[in-house]
Design a protein around this motif. Structure first.
Motif, short mmCIF file in Angstrom:
data_model
loop_
_atom_site.label_atom_id
_atom_site.label_comp_id
_atom_site.label_asym_id
_atom_site.label_seq_id
_atom_site.Cartn_x
_atom_site.Cartn_y
_atom_site.Cartn_z
N PHE A 204 -0.17 -2.12 -1.48
CA PHE A 204 -1.29 -1.40 -0.88
C PHE A 204 -1.28 -1.55 0.64
O PHE A 204 -1.41 -0.57 1.39
CB PHE A 204 -2.61 -1.91 -1.45
CG PHE A 204 -3.83 -1.28 -0.83
CD1 PHE A 204 -4.29 -0.05 -1.27
CD2 PHE A 204 -4.50 -1.91 0.21
CE1 PHE A 204 -5.40 0.54 -0.70
CE2 PHE A 204 -5.62 -1.33 0.79
CZ PHE A 204 -6.07 -0.11 0.33
N TYR A 205 -1.11 -2.78 1.13
CA TYR A 205 -1.13 -3.01 2.57
C TYR A 205 0.15 -2.49 3.24
O TYR A 205 0.11 -2.08 4.41
CB TYR A 205 -1.31 -4.49 2.86
CG TYR A 205 -2.70 -4.97 2.53
CD1 TYR A 205 -3.78 -4.66 3.35
CD2 TYR A 205 -2.96 -5.71 1.38
CE1 TYR A 205 -5.07 -5.08 3.05
CE2 TYR A 205 -4.24 -6.14 1.06
CZ TYR A 205 -5.29 -5.82 1.90
OH TYR A 205 -6.56 -6.23 1.59
N LEU A 206 1.26 -2.47 2.50
CA LEU A 206 2.47 -1.87 3.06
C LEU A 206 2.29 -0.37 3.25
O LEU A 206 2.68 0.20 4.28
CB LEU A 206 3.67 -2.14 2.14
CG LEU A 206 4.36 -3.49 2.27
CD1 LEU A 206 5.50 -3.59 1.26
CD2 LEU A 206 4.89 -3.70 3.67
N LEU A 207 1.75 0.29 2.24
CA LEU A 207 1.51 1.72 2.36
C LEU A 207 0.48 2.05 3.43
O LEU A 207 0.57 3.08 4.10
CB LEU A 207 1.07 2.29 1.00
CG LEU A 207 2.12 2.30 -0.11
CD1 LEU A 207 1.49 2.71 -1.43
CD2 LEU A 207 3.27 3.22 0.23
N LYS A 208 -0.49 1.18 3.59
CA LYS A 208 -1.58 1.44 4.54
C LYS A 208 -1.16 1.16 5.98
O LYS A 208 -1.45 1.94 6.89
CB LYS A 208 -2.79 0.60 4.17
CG LYS A 208 -4.05 0.89 4.98
CD LYS A 208 -5.22 0.10 4.44
CE LYS A 208 -6.51 0.43 5.23
NZ LYS A 208 -6.42 0.02 6.64
N ASP A 209 -0.47 0.03 6.19
CA ASP A 209 -0.15 -0.40 7.56
C ASP A 209 1.35 -0.55 7.79
O ASP A 209 1.76 -1.20 8.76
CB ASP A 209 -0.84 -1.74 7.86
CG ASP A 209 -2.35 -1.66 7.70
OD1 ASP A 209 -2.91 -0.61 8.06
OD2 ASP A 209 -2.95 -2.63 7.21
N GLY A 210 2.18 0.02 6.91
CA GLY A 210 3.62 -0.17 7.04
C GLY A 210 4.20 0.40 8.32
O GLY A 210 5.16 -0.14 8.87
#
Length: 393
Positions: A204-210
């Motif tokens: 989730f955080y990779l997709l959001k802030d990748g």
């Protein structure tokens, strides 16, 4: 005292050796590069002598490496979908949430519809495996009893009974070692399950802030090095994304084609055999050779005609994959020779096991990008490869 008796002033001797030392060593960039490598090697040797200091770091890396790898693979697969939804004026957070709900729905349908079929085929295959084994043994005994095999046995001095006994002994040893390692397997299985549970949160955080990650990494580097480092990161991202997306799509296509072919010829356990082939095809070149083994056994036990049909289906699917699917999807992005890929997979498998086999090709691609950029930087800075300069080594 006469004027001509005055002692003549001796000319100053040139400082030959210091100048030569400075010229051949201190001003030689190649020699300085070798000295740097020597210092790096000494540091590595010292760290191996005090490896207990790095033990907590090794445990940390071992703990986080699996969820990070799984999250990275899923990131490269799902990030294009999130980007498309973001271009449709849907906020990135909502796009990820919608994608998660869609994946959850698909997994639910798969579990309810496909899993029972797969379970029945797996159970049937396990229950019928002793029969298959006995049939293979009988066919082997019939073969060994033939006159042609007897002549071959006398020629190479081969005793079939001893050979079969050796196989049985090895199988027993493997079974016993498997039982003794069952506790370690259960521990590894528990760690794997816990790692998989953390994947959705990391993803989730990779997709959001990748997209912010490269800039964050570059902020730790000197300003003059950021441009070159950005090129390295872009090349690494291109290599990994091309391989992961392309290989998974190719494997999915192979599984679909094999399932259709197996259904057409009426091969038993078509779905589970196609799924096995699809998963093993993730490993280039060696994967298809592994995947064909269970299909060969099932076809051989069924009938010789079924074996010929199965080989024909497999050959057609491999031709379609090699001539049409892989060139269109994979292209020549990796630019790695097939022989090199095979050697890399074998070496990585011996070093790191199954994980090494799965990560061999993308890991080699990343290493190749880094080494290529380092070599180009050294070639430009040193001048050792410039034909217009006369360098002394």
């Amino acid at each position: 005292m006469r004027e001509d008796d005055t002692p003549m002033e001796q000319p100053e001797q040139p400082r030959v050796w210091p100048e030569r030392f400075k010229r051949f060593f201190l001003n030689n960039k190649f020699v300085l590069f070798l000295l740097i490598l020597l210092l790096v090697g000494l540091n590595v040797m010292v760290l191996t002598k005090v490896s207990f200091v790095l033990h907590p770091l090794a445990v940390l890396i071992k703990t986080i490496v699996l969820p990070i790898i799984l999250s990275g693979i899923l990131y490269y697969l799902l990030n294009p979908i999130v980007d498309v939804m973001e271009r449709w004026k849907i906020k990135r957070g909502w796009s990820i949430l919608i994608l998660y709900l869609a994946i959850g729905g698909i997994l639910t349908v798969v579990v309810l519809a496909v899993i029972p079929v797969v379970r029945n085929q797996i159970v049937g295959l396990i229950e019928n495996f002793p029969t298959y084994s006995e049939t293979v043994k009988q066919q082997f005994e019939e073969l060994t009893g033939s006159k042609l095999f007897g002549q071959f046995q006398e020629t190479v001095n081969l005793n079939s009974q001893d050979w079969w006994g050796t196989i049985s002994q090895k199988a027993t040893e493997i079974l016993n070692s498997t039982w003794t390692k069952l506790g370690g397997f259960l521990g590894a299985f528990t760690e794997t399950v816990l790692s998989i549970v953390t994947v959705p949160f990391i993803l989730f955080y990779l997709l959001k802030d990748g997209k912010k990650l490269p800039a964050k990494i570059l902020s730790f580097l000197p300003i003059k090095s950021r441009t070159g480092a950005m090129h390295v990161l872009e090349d690494i991202n291109h290599q990994i994304s091309s391989f992961i997306r392309g290989q998974i799509i190719v494997s999915f296509c192979i599984g679909i084609l094999l399932y259709i072919g197996y259904m057409v010829i009426g091969l038993d356990y078509a779905l589970i055999l196609a799924i096995i082939a699809s998963f093993t095809s993730v490993v280039p070149y060696l994967g298809p050779a592994i995947a064909i083994t269970p299909a060969l056994i099932v076809a051989l036990v069924t009938s010789p005609v079924m074996l010929l049909k199965m080989v024909a289906v497999w050959t057609i699917v491999q031709l379609i994959e090699g001539k049409f699917i892989s060139p269109q999807i994979m292209g020549k992005t990796l630019k790695i020779h097939p022989i090199t890929i095979i050697f890399v997979i074998l070496t990585s498998g011996n070093l790191f096991g199954v994980v090494g086999i799965l990560l061999a090709v993308p890991g080699y691609a990343v290493l190749k990008v880094c080494v290529s950029h380092i070599f180009n930087w050294f070639k430009d800075r040193s001048g050792l490869y410039d034909p217009n300069k006369n360098n002394l080594l």
